[in-house]
Design a protein around this motif. Structure first.
Motif, PDB file in Angstrom:
ATOM      1  N   ARG A   1       0.867  -1.249   0.027  1.00 31.65           N
ATOM      2  CA  ARG A   1       0.018  -0.046  -0.275  1.00 31.65           C
ATOM      3  C   ARG A   1       0.605   1.277  -0.034  1.00 31.65           C
ATOM      4  NH1 ARG A   1      -5.567  -1.132   0.057  1.00 31.65           N
ATOM      5  NH2 ARG A   1      -5.898  -3.260   1.003  1.00 31.65           N
ATOM      6  N   GLY A   2       2.261   1.086  -0.397  1.00 34.96           N
ATOM      7  CA  GLY A   2       2.798   2.343  -0.597  1.00 34.96           C
ATOM      8  C   GLY A   2       2.746   2.883  -1.995  1.00 34.96           C
ATOM      9  N   THR A   3       3.316   4.203  -2.123  1.00 34.67           N
ATOM     10  CA  THR A   3       3.033   4.847  -3.522  1.00 34.67           C
ATOM     11  C   THR A   3       4.412   4.301  -4.222  1.00 34.67           C
ATOM     12  OG1 THR A   3       4.325   6.691  -2.852  1.00 34.67           O
ATOM     13  CG2 THR A   3       1.838   6.935  -2.542  1.00 34.67           C
ATOM     14  N   LEU A   4       3.978   4.408  -5.671  1.00 33.22           N
ATOM     15  CA  LEU A   4       4.881   3.832  -6.598  1.00 33.22           C
ATOM     16  C   LEU A   4       6.286   4.587  -6.455  1.00 33.22           C
ATOM     17  CD1 LEU A   4       5.815   2.032  -8.626  1.00 33.22           C
ATOM     18  CD2 LEU A   4       4.666   3.678 -10.400  1.00 33.22           C
ATOM     19  N   PRO A   5       6.374   5.882  -6.291  1.00 29.36           N
ATOM     20  CA  PRO A   5       7.448   6.705  -6.474  1.00 29.36           C
ATOM     21  C   PRO A   5       8.369   6.386  -5.205  1.00 29.36           C
ATOM     22  CG  PRO A   5       5.943   8.365  -6.864  1.00 29.36           C
ATOM     23  CD  PRO A   5       5.281   6.971  -6.672  1.00 29.36           C
ATOM     24  N   ILE A   6       7.672   6.233  -3.883  1.00 27.33           N
ATOM     25  CA  ILE A   6       8.399   5.752  -2.854  1.00 27.33           C
ATOM     26  C   ILE A   6       8.827   4.392  -3.009  1.00 27.33           C
ATOM     27  CG2 ILE A   6       8.183   5.334  -0.190  1.00 27.33           C
ATOM     28  CD1 ILE A   6       8.337   8.445  -1.232  1.00 27.33           C
ATOM     29  N   VAL A   7       8.189   3.380  -3.373  1.00 25.94           N
ATOM     30  CA  VAL A   7       9.018   1.915  -3.712  1.00 25.94           C
ATOM     31  C   VAL A   7       9.882   2.110  -4.723  1.00 25.94           C
ATOM     32  CG1 VAL A   7       8.058  -0.192  -4.655  1.00 25.94           C
ATOM     33  CG2 VAL A   7       6.446   0.970  -3.122  1.00 25.94           C
ATOM     34  N   LEU A   8       9.665   2.905  -5.595  1.00 31.14           N
ATOM     35  CA  LEU A   8      11.157   3.010  -6.459  1.00 31.14           C
ATOM     36  C   LEU A   8      12.116   3.285  -6.088  1.00 31.14           C
ATOM     37  CD1 LEU A   8       9.115   4.374  -9.662  1.00 31.14           C
ATOM     38  CD2 LEU A   8      10.130   2.149  -9.759  1.00 31.14           C
ATOM     39  N   TRP A   9      11.994   4.265  -5.036  1.00 34.66           N
ATOM     40  CA  TRP A   9      13.305   4.855  -4.232  1.00 34.66           C
ATOM     41  C   TRP A   9      13.855   3.780  -3.075  1.00 34.66           C
ATOM     42  CZ3 TRP A   9      13.671   6.959   0.717  1.00 34.66           C
ATOM     43  CH2 TRP A   9      15.098   7.588   1.086  1.00 34.66           C
ATOM     44  N   GLN A  10      12.994   3.233  -2.332  1.00 38.43           N
ATOM     45  CA  GLN A  10      13.114   2.432  -1.339  1.00 38.43           C
ATOM     46  C   GLN A  10      14.064   1.130  -1.908  1.00 38.43           C
ATOM     47  OE1 GLN A  10       9.448   1.368   0.210  1.00 38.43           O
ATOM     48  NE2 GLN A  10       9.931   2.788   1.995  1.00 38.43           N
ATOM     49  N   TYR A  11      13.806   0.794  -3.000  1.00 36.89           N
ATOM     50  CA  TYR A  11      14.294  -0.429  -3.786  1.00 36.89           C
ATOM     51  C   TYR A  11      15.513   0.022  -4.358  1.00 36.89           C
ATOM     52  CZ  TYR A  11      11.143  -3.917  -2.719  1.00 36.89           C
ATOM     53  OH  TYR A  11      10.166  -4.816  -1.813  1.00 36.89           O
ATOM     54  N   GLY A  12      15.881   1.362  -4.319  1.00 32.39           N
ATOM     55  CA  GLY A  12      17.048   2.011  -5.098  1.00 32.39           C
ATOM     56  C   GLY A  12      17.086   1.805  -6.580  1.00 32.39           C
ATOM     57  N   LEU A  13      15.818   2.097  -7.048  1.00 31.15           N
ATOM     58  CA  LEU A  13      15.713   1.866  -8.590  1.00 31.15           C
ATOM     59  C   LEU A  13      15.849   3.301  -9.341  1.00 31.15           C
ATOM     60  CD1 LEU A  13      12.675  -0.665  -8.812  1.00 31.15           C
ATOM     61  CD2 LEU A  13      15.324  -1.129  -9.163  1.00 31.15           C
ATOM     62  N   VAL A  14      15.599   4.148  -8.258  1.00 32.33           N
ATOM     63  CA  VAL A  14      15.726   5.548  -8.887  1.00 32.33           C
ATOM     64  C   VAL A  14      16.610   6.591  -7.783  1.00 32.33           C
ATOM     65  CG1 VAL A  14      13.529   5.886 -10.099  1.00 32.33           C
ATOM     66  CG2 VAL A  14      13.738   6.364  -7.743  1.00 32.33           C
ATOM     67  N   THR A  15      17.221   7.633  -8.478  1.00 32.95           N
ATOM     68  CA  THR A  15      17.980   8.384  -7.725  1.00 32.95           C
ATOM     69  C   THR A  15      17.050   9.546  -7.083  1.00 32.95           C
ATOM     70  OG1 THR A  15      18.585  10.242  -9.309  1.00 32.95           O
ATOM     71  CG2 THR A  15      20.078   8.076  -8.911  1.00 32.95           C
ATOM     72  N   LEU A  16      17.574  10.527  -6.194  1.00 27.79           N
ATOM     73  CA  LEU A  16      16.715  11.443  -5.538  1.00 27.79           C
ATOM     74  C   LEU A  16      16.550  12.542  -6.763  1.00 27.79           C
ATOM     75  CD1 LEU A  16      18.304  12.032  -2.187  1.00 27.79           C
ATOM     76  CD2 LEU A  16      16.265  11.172  -2.608  1.00 27.79           C
ATOM     77  N   SER A  17      16.999  12.734  -7.564  1.00 29.20           N
ATOM     78  CA  SER A  17      16.854  13.451  -8.772  1.00 29.20           C
ATOM     79  C   SER A  17      15.873  12.792  -9.600  1.00 29.20           C
ATOM     80  CB  SER A  17      18.052  14.154  -9.654  1.00 29.20           C
ATOM     81  OG  SER A  17      18.485  12.877 -10.249  1.00 29.20           O
ATOM     82  N   GLN A  18      16.088  11.716  -9.884  1.00 30.21           N
ATOM     83  CA  GLN A  18      14.859  11.028 -10.644  1.00 30.21           C
ATOM     84  C   GLN A  18      13.476  10.753 -10.058  1.00 30.21           C
ATOM     85  OE1 GLN A  18      17.319   7.242 -11.363  1.00 30.21           O
ATOM     86  NE2 GLN A  18      17.305   7.745 -13.388  1.00 30.21           N
ATOM     87  N   LEU A  19      13.589  10.808  -8.653  1.00 24.78           N
ATOM     88  CA  LEU A  19      12.543  10.545  -7.884  1.00 24.78           C
ATOM     89  C   LEU A  19      11.662  11.987  -8.063  1.00 24.78           C
ATOM     90  CD1 LEU A  19      10.735   9.016  -5.770  1.00 24.78           C
ATOM     91  CD2 LEU A  19      12.427  10.214  -3.690  1.00 24.78           C
ATOM     92  N   ASP A  20      12.230  13.212  -8.032  1.00 25.24           N
ATOM     93  CA  ASP A  20      11.470  14.226  -8.225  1.00 25.24           C
ATOM     94  C   ASP A  20      10.926  14.294  -9.666  1.00 25.24           C
ATOM     95  OD1 ASP A  20      12.281  15.615  -5.874  1.00 25.24           O
ATOM     96  OD2 ASP A  20      14.095  16.504  -6.807  1.00 25.24           O
ATOM     97  N   ARG A  21      11.382  13.700 -10.424  1.00 27.17           N
ATOM     98  CA  ARG A  21      10.856  13.577 -11.908  1.00 27.17           C
ATOM     99  C   ARG A  21       9.353  12.617 -11.727  1.00 27.17           C
ATOM    100  NH1 ARG A  21      14.665  12.273 -16.411  1.00 27.17           N
ATOM    101  NH2 ARG A  21      13.115  12.632 -17.732  1.00 27.17           N
ATOM    102  N   VAL A  22       9.718  11.642 -11.333  1.00 28.23           N
ATOM    103  CA  VAL A  22       8.611  10.664 -10.974  1.00 28.23           C
ATOM    104  C   VAL A  22       7.385  11.187 -10.398  1.00 28.23           C
ATOM    105  CG1 VAL A  22       8.025   8.388 -10.130  1.00 28.23           C
ATOM    106  CG2 VAL A  22      10.271   8.773 -10.911  1.00 28.23           C
ATOM    107  N   PHE A  23       7.542  12.199  -9.185  1.00 32.72           N
ATOM    108  CA  PHE A  23       6.551  12.524  -8.435  1.00 32.72           C
ATOM    109  C   PHE A  23       5.983  13.571  -9.399  1.00 32.72           C
ATOM    110  CE2 PHE A  23       8.552  11.759  -4.111  1.00 32.72           C
ATOM    111  CZ  PHE A  23       7.587  10.979  -3.545  1.00 32.72           C
ATOM    112  N   GLU A  24       6.754  14.393 -10.098  1.00 37.83           N
ATOM    113  CA  GLU A  24       5.982  15.182 -11.283  1.00 37.83           C
ATOM    114  C   GLU A  24       5.142  14.487 -12.124  1.00 37.83           C
ATOM    115  OE1 GLU A  24       9.192  17.339 -12.999  1.00 37.83           O
ATOM    116  OE2 GLU A  24       9.622  18.456 -11.010  1.00 37.83           O
ATOM    117  N   ILE A  25       5.491  13.527 -12.648  1.00 37.94           N
ATOM    118  CA  ILE A  25       4.932  12.463 -13.420  1.00 37.94           C
ATOM    119  C   ILE A  25       3.533  12.096 -12.944  1.00 37.94           C
ATOM    120  CG2 ILE A  25       4.746  10.514 -15.149  1.00 37.94           C
ATOM    121  CD1 ILE A  25       6.000  13.186 -16.283  1.00 37.94           C
ATOM    122  N   PHE A  26       4.065  11.474 -11.628  1.00 35.47           N
ATOM    123  CA  PHE A  26       2.835  10.669 -10.972  1.00 35.47           C
ATOM    124  C   PHE A  26       1.772  11.722 -10.656  1.00 35.47           C
ATOM    125  CE2 PHE A  26       1.866   6.966  -8.884  1.00 35.47           C
ATOM    126  CZ  PHE A  26       1.273   7.267  -7.719  1.00 35.47           C
TER     127      PHE A  26
END
Length: 65
Positions: A35-60
């Protein structure tokens, strides 16, 4: 979120951020089970960097509206 928006977000992750499709699918499964959000799960698993996480949040946010 609609299936069409999930498809668009998945395409963004794979094409723009060059994430492997399998990694994105794993993150989607974890999102449903934890029940987590996709951007957070991507970051927790190390699939995205912090700068990529910002982009994911924007698209999300764009496709979640």
């Amino acid at each position: 979120m609609s299936a069409e928006n999930i498809f668009k977000i998945t395409n963004f992750l794979c094409q723009d951020l060059n994430l492997p499709h399998e990694s994105v699918q794993l993150a989607l499964k974890q999102t449903h089970s934890s029940r987590g959000t996709l951007p957070i799960v991507l970051w927790q698993y190390g699939l995205v960097t912090l700068s990529q996480l910002d982009r994911v949040f924007e698209i999300f946010e764009f496709y979640s509206c």
